[in-house]
Enzyme design. Structure first.
Site, PDB file in Angstrom:
ATOM      1  N   ARG A 110       1.599   9.742  -0.694  1.00  0.00           N
ATOM      2  CA  ARG A 110       2.345   9.345  -1.877  1.00  0.00           C
ATOM      3  C   ARG A 110       1.392   8.634  -2.813  1.00  0.00           C
ATOM      4  NH1 ARG A 110       7.540   5.370  -2.039  1.00  0.00           N
ATOM      5  NH2 ARG A 110       5.988   3.824  -1.505  1.00  0.00           N
ATOM      6  N   THR A 114       2.193   6.875  -9.198  1.00  0.00           N
ATOM      7  CA  THR A 114       3.319   7.718  -9.651  1.00  0.00           C
ATOM      8  C   THR A 114       4.417   7.847  -8.601  1.00  0.00           C
ATOM      9  OG1 THR A 114       2.351   9.722  -8.713  1.00  0.00           O
ATOM     10  CG2 THR A 114       1.675   9.135 -10.961  1.00  0.00           C
ATOM     11  N   ASP A 206       4.315  -0.774   5.318  1.00  0.00           N
ATOM     12  CA  ASP A 206       3.685   0.552   5.262  1.00  0.00           C
ATOM     13  C   ASP A 206       3.549   1.089   6.688  1.00  0.00           C
ATOM     14  OD1 ASP A 206       1.618   2.610   5.312  1.00  0.00           O
ATOM     15  OD2 ASP A 206       1.282   2.081   3.215  1.00  0.00           O
ATOM     16  N   ASP A 209      -0.004   2.426   7.802  1.00  0.00           N
ATOM     17  CA  ASP A 209      -0.967   1.341   8.031  1.00  0.00           C
ATOM     18  C   ASP A 209      -0.658   0.591   9.326  1.00  0.00           C
ATOM     19  OD1 ASP A 209      -2.504   1.835   5.831  1.00  0.00           O
ATOM     20  OD2 ASP A 209      -1.530   0.361   4.547  1.00  0.00           O
TER      21      ASP A 209
HETATM   22  C1  PRP Z   1       4.683   7.069   3.485  1.00  0.00           C
HETATM   23  C2  PRP Z   1       5.686   7.523   4.513  1.00  0.00           C
HETATM   24  C3  PRP Z   1       6.268   8.753   3.865  1.00  0.00           C
HETATM   25  C4  PRP Z   1       6.282   8.384   2.411  1.00  0.00           C
HETATM   26  C5  PRP Z   1       7.663   7.971   2.038  1.00  0.00           C
HETATM   27  O1  PRP Z   1       3.520   7.813   3.598  1.00  0.00           O
HETATM   28  O2  PRP Z   1       5.140   7.746   5.774  1.00  0.00           O
HETATM   29  O3  PRP Z   1       5.497   9.925   4.086  1.00  0.00           O
HETATM   30  O4  PRP Z   1       5.363   7.291   2.254  1.00  0.00           O
HETATM   31  O5  PRP Z   1       7.777   7.730   0.691  1.00  0.00           O
HETATM   32  P1  PRP Z   1       8.601   8.654  -0.294  1.00  0.00           P
HETATM   33  O6  PRP Z   1       9.930   8.908   0.362  1.00  0.00           O
HETATM   34  O7  PRP Z   1       8.739   7.800  -1.520  1.00  0.00           O
HETATM   35  O8  PRP Z   1       7.841   9.906  -0.559  1.00  0.00           O
HETATM   36  P2  PRP Z   1       2.203   7.519   2.744  1.00  0.00           P
HETATM   37  O9  PRP Z   1       2.218   8.342   1.496  1.00  0.00           O
HETATM   38  O10 PRP Z   1       2.044   6.040   2.577  1.00  0.00           O
HETATM   39  O11 PRP Z   1       1.064   8.140   3.634  1.00  0.00           O
HETATM   40  P3  PRP Z   1       0.564   7.771   5.108  1.00  0.00           P
HETATM   41  O12 PRP Z   1       1.582   8.309   6.055  1.00  0.00           O
HETATM   42  O13 PRP Z   1      -0.730   8.501   5.168  1.00  0.00           O
HETATM   43  O14 PRP Z   1       0.404   6.276   5.223  1.00  0.00           O
HETATM   44  N1  URA Z   2       6.236   4.300   2.808  1.00  0.00           N
HETATM   45  C1  URA Z   2       6.156   3.335   3.733  1.00  0.00           C
HETATM   46  O1  URA Z   2       5.341   3.429   4.670  1.00  0.00           O
HETATM   47  N2  URA Z   2       6.958   2.267   3.628  1.00  0.00           N
HETATM   48  C2  URA Z   2       7.867   2.149   2.643  1.00  0.00           C
HETATM   49  O2  URA Z   2       8.596   1.136   2.605  1.00  0.00           O
HETATM   50  C3  URA Z   2       7.924   3.159   1.668  1.00  0.00           C
HETATM   51  C4  URA Z   2       7.115   4.229   1.770  1.00  0.00           C
END
Ligand code: PRP
Ligand code: URA
Length: 215
Positions: A110, A114, A206, A209
């Site tokens: 994400r 944006t 997150d 993370d």
């Molecule tokens: C996080 C989470 C989802 C997304 C959710 O991933 O694991 O994939 O955000 O947000 P959304 O519903 O607004 O799209 P992130 O993009 O942080 O990537 P990661 O899993 O690599 O940490």
């Molecule tokens: N992605 C995450 O990992 N946590 C949130 O709260 C939203 C998006």
């Protein structure tokens, strides 16, 4: 399990064990090791609900006592598709109960400005269109990532899809229901809202993370 959104395709699994474990991973002080372990445990507990309507076929077997007819799972093996990275954290827990499941990978992140999903990888098992595909990601926030992941799966002809997460925001549930009205959403918890950075409130921070110990 109950249906707070008055929508048959949104299941909130408010089982006491699941709620208890979700509380542990919400806590700020829960470290990577424990967080990772509990994410898998919750995913494992959700498997009963995810697989409730799998088809069975009747086969004839010999028990030590007599011949009988008994049910076994029918059709192609289902596919678990984690959305990278955080979705990977749920895979082992699901595989503990369904060790023969196939695995697909959907690479999306994400964009922090944006909040739009950016695709970077996709790899799926063969005969995807003949299988049930379970898309997994701990977090359903705006819904952008889940919608894009399901778009990718549908482009490959898949008809039978479920989305499974640990924490959902109402905004994400609404967006996903609107974009893919045929896809059931199964979540361990339904939170209050998103904050102005697109994080789920109260949420757990997150997920990626916290699972991988980054940041
Ligand atoms: C996080 C989470 C989802 C997304 C959710 O991933 O694991 O994939 O955000 O947000 P959304 O519903 O607004 O799209 P992130 O993009 O942080 O990537 P990661 O899993 O690599 O940490
Ligand atoms: N992605 C995450 O990992 N946590 C949130 O709260 C939203 C998006």
């Amino acid at each position: 399990m109950h249906n707070v959104m008055n929508d048959d395709l949104v299941l909130v699994m408010d089982h006491p064990l699941i709620t208890h474990k979700l509380t542990q991973i919400r806590k700020q002080e829960t470290g990577t090791n424990e967080f990772r372990k509990i994410v898998n445990e919750i995913a494992g507990l959700m498997v009963y609900e995810i697989t409730r309507d799998l088809e069975l076929e009747e086969i004839e077997i010999d028990t030590p006592v007599e011949k009988t007819k008994a049910g076994q799972l029918a059709g192609e093996k289902l596919v678990v598709c984690p959305i990278l990275r955080a979705g990977l954290g749920m895979v082992d827990g699901i595989l503990q109960l369904m060790p023969s499941a196939r695995i697909g990978h959907i690479g999306l992140y994400r964009d922090e400005e944006t909040l739009q999903p950016v695709e970077y990888f996709a790899k799926f098992p063969s005969k995807l269109d003949e299988r049930l595909v379970i898309v997994v990601d701990p977090m359903l926030a705006t819904g952008g990532s889940a919608i894009a992941a399901i778009d990718l799966v549908k482009k490959r002809g898949v008809k039978n899809i479920k989305f499974v997460c640990l924490v959902a925001a109402p905004e994400g549930v609404r967006a996903l229901r609107k974009a893919h009205s045929d896809v059931p959403i199964i979540t361990a918890g339904l939170d209050e809202k998103l904050n102005d950075k697109g994080y789920i409130v109260p949420g757990l921070g997150d997920a990626g993370d916290r699972i991988f110990g980054t940041k």
